[in-house]
Design an enzyme around this catalytic site. Structure first.
Site, mmCIF file in Angstrom:
data_model
loop_
_atom_site.group_PDB
_atom_site.id
_atom_site.type_symbol
_atom_site.label_atom_id
_atom_site.label_comp_id
_atom_site.label_asym_id
_atom_site.label_seq_id
_atom_site.Cartn_x
_atom_site.Cartn_y
_atom_site.Cartn_z
ATOM 1 N N PRO A 357 0.972 -1.328 -0.033
ATOM 2 C CG PRO A 357 0.148 -0.574 1.742
ATOM 3 C CD PRO A 357 0.456 -1.823 1.658
ATOM 4 N N PRO A 358 0.054 2.628 -0.226
ATOM 5 C CG PRO A 358 -1.449 4.010 -1.410
ATOM 6 C CD PRO A 358 -1.344 2.488 -0.472
ATOM 7 N N GLY A 359 2.840 4.399 1.125
ATOM 8 C CA GLY A 359 3.435 5.220 2.258
ATOM 9 C C GLY A 359 4.228 4.215 2.901
ATOM 10 C CB THR A 363 9.339 5.052 -3.479
ATOM 11 O OG1 THR A 363 7.949 4.857 -4.793
ATOM 12 C CG2 THR A 363 10.269 6.349 -4.841
ATOM 13 C CB SER A 679 -11.584 -13.624 5.983
ATOM 14 O OG SER A 679 -12.241 -12.667 6.116
ATOM 15 C CE LYS A 722 -8.866 -10.948 7.755
ATOM 16 N NZ LYS A 722 -9.498 -12.282 7.317
#
Length: 803
Positions: A357-359, A363, A679, A722
């Site tokens: 995910p972003p962040g 990079t 789930s 979770k």
């Protein structure tokens, strides 16, 4: 005004041209100071001083870079062009000596004295004029570059001053020679100078003609491609002992750069052929510009330059640990990759693709790998790229053609073995212009990228020394491209990891960026923890850094507003003064055991959360309904859970006719948030059994797992997130599928120590942990319907009549 009167006027510096008196010439002006000088002249008397630069390639000349003698000119016409340049038509008037030159903010201005023309002896002038015209006619026969109709025009000029200036303007000689002619105010001296210059040029042309003939005879057919090179060598040999040129011509400079570039033999042959074409073309032709640009790109591309790669794995690990907290499995895989490359001394191997995910640092992780290995770092953003030419370039026959971004980046970084980061590889698209993902197949295939062919270069380029690393937010990558990469997943940071990252890196970084000094701001761990829980909901730490930055800005403002305040401490009690009211609430465990209510576990892009599932049973006809923005997969999971309950009704003590006499309603709160996935299957099944047996579910138990029709608990994904959500929400016991036990290695030790994690295989095991008591059925009381009164038959008049 007398000719020797001093005056001040604006100056227009000229490149590659000398304007003589009597000349009418168009000029294209683009420099800001030059345009300002023209505007000042237009606002005054429309006169301007034209002065040539000593070096034509100087973009911002100083007063020392201009000659001391120029030409006063009248501005006949001035036209502003769409590209913010100016086209001006000027007419030379007379020579002028610069006494002083000032480099003003807007433009150059000079204090000048007009130069009076002198003529000398009249008889000698007549002889000089005749000799010059005769020599010019001879010169025309040798130099075909000068139009022959100029001679007719010169013969019609009676004024010897004008004749000399017109001839000097049209001779194809250097700027230095033309400037010398301009500086000669005496007409006789000027004519004699032109005569000597033409005689010298004629001698050179005669020698060139003789050499060309001799070289041509000596060459064989196989050597014709080298004709021009031999010609230049012969000319230089003939001119030994003469005056050497101050500069090497452009083609020779390019040739020297090609030799120094270290190109492979086939590439060099290609470039040499282009150089041969360039030598035979006019420098002003459009094709010459295309070839020149092509050769310059070929020179800029690194053919043999390499940066020294570090092979110290221990040092690499230290760099990764310093730059990134956590991500242990990811860093371990990267170190394994680097170790193999160091041992083999080659880069060939899988292309790493960091997916997360972003962040979360994908990079920046690429930058850290470059630092750890000593490679130069280059990044190419692929988000929104939809044209194949962005990767492969355009063929050079197109106007404005350029190499692809890949070759452009390689030329910019200057080495053959950088770390090349392909950022956001999942954001590429395709349209009628081609599919960039397909173009990347050749780039990322170790078996093919040794001969990568850019449309612009038209030669093979070896990319095998490049270390490619790709980043992506999802697995939405074309299959063939994904097959060429090894995926390394970066899950979201845990709460502890975010806390450590904030305390070790983000806080110090924002304190420095916002101009705070050491000791002026203290942010306690409790405040950081509350920011993570109540003010951000993300997998990475970008939002966390923004909130910390907001605290720093407010702290700076408070310190400036209140000078008596020396330091500020932010904790969980006063955090709302800086960030406002809490924006989010994470799921918390219920404190009371309830019938038909189960705590499930959900995975989201920003981490995990608790998922409350509520079930109610009412008198009805066996209708099963569900609400809460549930997706198709979750609805199917509910139906599967209902089938499991019906199949086990006798064993659980549930009236077998419940599905005919009771309506079941399943609801998942937070209805505005879409929910999907299988789930929650065992949680749905447990909620149904609790509701139908009247047996409360333990509030301190949470569960996750897919249910099969035979009551088996199937594995799920996102276990780490979770379990972190369960730990954060105060859950004591967590039920997970037995097949997910292997994933517990990824779970932080402090989380595993605070949770009682039980692996289950069947729904029976789930019920044993989740229900307060062993399941017992509920005897549903049959509601007797009241007897209805017999309906009275209404008869019409006709019926009565019949009866």
């Amino acid at each position: 005004m007398a000719k020797n009167t001093q005056r001040t006027m604006p100056v227009l510096p000229l490149r590659d041209v000398v304007v003589f008196p009597y000349m009418v010439m168009p000029l294209f002006v683009g420099r800001a100071k030059s345009i300002n000088a023209l505007e000042e002249a237009m606002n005054d008397d429309k006169q301007i001083l034209l002065v040539s630069q000593r070096e034509a390639d100087l973009e911002e000349p100083t007063p020392e870079d201009l000659f001391d003698v120029g030409t006063i000119a009248n501005i006949i016409q001035l036209l502003k062009l769409p590209d913010d340049t100016v086209k001006v038509l000027v007419e030379g008037q007379n020579r002028a000596k610069i006494n002083s030159l000032e480099d003003g903010e807007k433009c150059f201005s000079a204090q000048i004295t007009p130069i009076e023309t002198t003529y000398g002896d009249e008889k000698e002038l007549v002889v000089a004029k005749s000799a010059v015209l005769s020599e010019f006619e001879n010169y025309l026969t040798l130099n075909k570059k000068v139009p022959t109709d100029i001679l007719n025009a010169l013969q019609r000029i009676d004024d010897v001053d004008r004749l000399a200036d017109t001839m000097a303007a049209h001779l194809p000689v250097s700027i230095r020679h033309k400037q010398n002619a301009l500086e000669l105010a005496n007409v006789q001296e000027r004519l004699e100078y032109l005569l000597g210059m033409m005689e010298s040029e004629a001698d050179i042309l005669q020698v060139e003609k003789r050499i060309r003939g001799r070289v041509k005879k000596q060459m064989e057919k196989s050597q014709r491609n080298y004709y021009l090179n031999e010609q230049i060598k012969a000319i230089r040999k003939e001119m030994d002992g003469g005056e050497n040129e101050d500069t090497i011509d452009e083609v020779e400079q390019l040739h020297q750069k090609v030799e120094a570039a270290g190109m492979p033999a086939d590439v060099r042959d290609k470039v040499e052929n282009e150089l041969q074409k360039l030598k035979m073309m006019s420098a002003m032709s459009s094709e010459a510009t295309v070839i020149r640009s092509y050769i310059e790109w070929m020179i800029q591309v690194p053919w043999h330059q390499r940066s020294k790669v570090k092979k110290d794995i221990v040092k690499a690990q230290q760099v990764l640990d310093t730059d990134h907290y956590g991500l242990d499995r990811v860093k371990e895989r990267i170190l394994e990759y680097l170790a193999v490359q160091a041992r083999l001394n080659k880069v060939k191997g899988p292309i790493l693709c960091l997916v997360g995910p972003p962040g979360v640092g994908k990079t920046s992780l690429g930058q850290s790998i470059a630092n750890a290995t000593g490679r130069k770092y280059v990044r190419m953003a692929l988000g929104g790229v939809r044209d194949e030419a962005e990767i492969r370039g355009h063929r050079k026959t197109y106007i404005g053609a350029l190499p692809g971004k890949l070759i452009q980046k390689m030329a910019k970084v200057g080495v053959k073995n950088p770390l090349f980061l392909l950022d956001e590889i999942d954001k590429m698209a395709s349209d009628m212009r081609g599919d960039p993902a397909s173009a990347l197949l050749e780039v990322l295939d170790p078996e093919q990228n040794t001969t990568f062919n850019d449309h612009y270069l038209e030669v093979d380029y070896d990319l095998s020394d490049v270390m490619f690393v790709a980043t992506s937010n999802s697995m939405n990558i074309p299959g063939p491209l994904l097959d060429r990469m090894e995926v390394i997943r970066l899950s979201g940071y845990t709460e502890d990891e975010k806390l450590n990252i904030a305390m070790r890196h983000l806080l110090a970084k924002q304190i420095e960026r916002n101009g705070l000094k050491k000791g002026e701001l203290t942010v306690e761990e409790s405040a950081i923890l509350d920011i993570i829980r109540y003010y951000t909901r993300e997998a990475g730490v970008r939002g966390l850094e923004r909130e910390i930055s907001k605290i720093c800005r407010k702290a700076v403002k408070n310190l400036l507003v209140n000078p008596k305040l020396k330091s500020i401490t932010v904790n969980s009690d006063n955090l709302h003064d800086y960030l406002g009211v809490k924006r989010f609430e994470f799921g918390k465990a219920d404190t009371q055991n309830r019938i038909g209510e189960v705590t499930g576990l959900a995975w989201t892009e920003v981490g995990g959360d608790l998922l409350t599932i509520e079930t109610a049973s009412v008198v009805g006809k066996g209708k099963l309904s569900f609400t809460g923005s549930l997706g198709d997969v979750m609805k199917e999971s509910i139906q599967a859970a209902m089938t499991v309950v019906r199949a086990r009704a006798d064993k659980l003590g549930i009236n077998a006719e419940f599905h005919e006499k009771r309506d079941i309603h399943i609801h998942v709160p937070d209805g505005a948030t879409p929910k999907d996935g299988p789930s929650a299957g065992i949680a749905m099944c447990t909620a149904l059994i609790s509701c139908l047996t009247g047996n409360p579910v333990r509030a301190d138990v949470a569960m996750t797992g897919e249910i099969s029709l035979r009551g088996k608990v199937l594995p799920i994904g996102g276990l780490k997130e979770k379990l972190l959500a369960a730990h954060r929400g105060g859950i004591k016991t967590v039920l997970i599928p037995k097949e997910n036990v292997k994933d517990l290695e990824e779970i932080p030790e402090n989380v595993k120590q605070n949770l009682a994690i039980h692996a289950v295989e069947t729904i029976d095991e789930v019920l044993g942990f989740a229900l307060e008591n062993p399941p017992e059925g509920i005897e549903f009381v049959k509601v007797e319907a009241k007897p209805k009164a017999p309906r009275r038959k209404v008869t019409s008049k006709s019926e009565r009549a019949v009866n």
